[in-house]
Design a protein around this motif. Structure first.
Motif, mmCIF file in Angstrom:
data_model
loop_
_atom_site.group_PDB
_atom_site.id
_atom_site.type_symbol
_atom_site.label_atom_id
_atom_site.label_comp_id
_atom_site.label_asym_id
_atom_site.label_seq_id
_atom_site.Cartn_x
_atom_site.Cartn_y
_atom_site.Cartn_z
ATOM 1 N N MET A 1 64.370 46.184 82.885
ATOM 2 C CA MET A 1 64.795 45.096 82.025
ATOM 3 C C MET A 1 66.305 44.939 82.125
ATOM 4 S SD MET A 1 63.144 43.329 79.511
ATOM 5 C CE MET A 1 63.680 41.925 78.670
ATOM 6 N N VAL A 2 66.758 43.734 82.363
ATOM 7 C CA VAL A 2 68.186 43.450 82.486
ATOM 8 C C VAL A 2 68.726 43.071 81.121
ATOM 9 C CG1 VAL A 2 69.891 41.935 83.539
ATOM 10 C CG2 VAL A 2 67.892 42.668 84.844
ATOM 11 N N ASN A 3 69.852 43.668 80.782
ATOM 12 C CA ASN A 3 70.503 43.341 79.519
ATOM 13 C C ASN A 3 71.307 42.058 79.690
ATOM 14 O OD1 ASN A 3 71.762 43.223 77.088
ATOM 15 N ND2 ASN A 3 72.773 45.219 77.242
ATOM 16 N N THR A 4 70.774 40.940 79.284
ATOM 17 C CA THR A 4 71.422 39.636 79.501
ATOM 18 C C THR A 4 72.576 39.392 78.544
ATOM 19 O OG1 THR A 4 69.820 38.594 78.049
ATOM 20 C CG2 THR A 4 69.337 38.584 80.418
ATOM 21 N N SER A 5 72.791 40.227 77.584
ATOM 22 C CA SER A 5 73.904 39.995 76.653
ATOM 23 C C SER A 5 75.253 40.278 77.305
ATOM 24 C CB SER A 5 73.739 40.868 75.409
ATOM 25 O OG SER A 5 73.853 42.231 75.764
ATOM 26 N N LEU A 6 75.240 40.929 78.467
ATOM 27 C CA LEU A 6 76.497 41.239 79.143
ATOM 28 C C LEU A 6 76.858 40.207 80.207
ATOM 29 C CD1 LEU A 6 76.042 45.090 79.553
ATOM 30 C CD2 LEU A 6 77.351 43.839 77.817
#
Ligand SMILES: [Zn+2]
Length: 71
Positions: free
Chosen positions: A1-6
């Protein structure tokens, strides 16, 4: 899962008014250096400007070096 908040998104855009002003200034500069035969100074000096061609004489060698049609 990619942390899209960054993930940062940058919207690079040039304001239309700034681009328009720069295009007008660039056009006037190209005209003054490459094509003026006394028109720009004729606003101040009148017919004398067409006879003397101050900008033409000032930029004459540069016109030939840059390949602008001169005379
Ligand atoms: Zn010439």
């Amino acid at each position: 899962m990619v942390n899209t908040s960054l993930i940062a998104k940058y919207k690079l855009s040039v304001p239309l008014i700034a681009a328009s002003i720069l295009i007008v200034i660039a056009g006037m500069g190209i005209f003054a250096i490459g094509f003026d035969q006394g028109q720009m100074f004729s606003l101040v000096f009148g017919q004398e400007s067409f006879d003397a061609m101050y900008l033409h004489e000032l930029t004459h060698d540069m016109r030939h070096a840059a390949g602008f049609p001169c005379h």
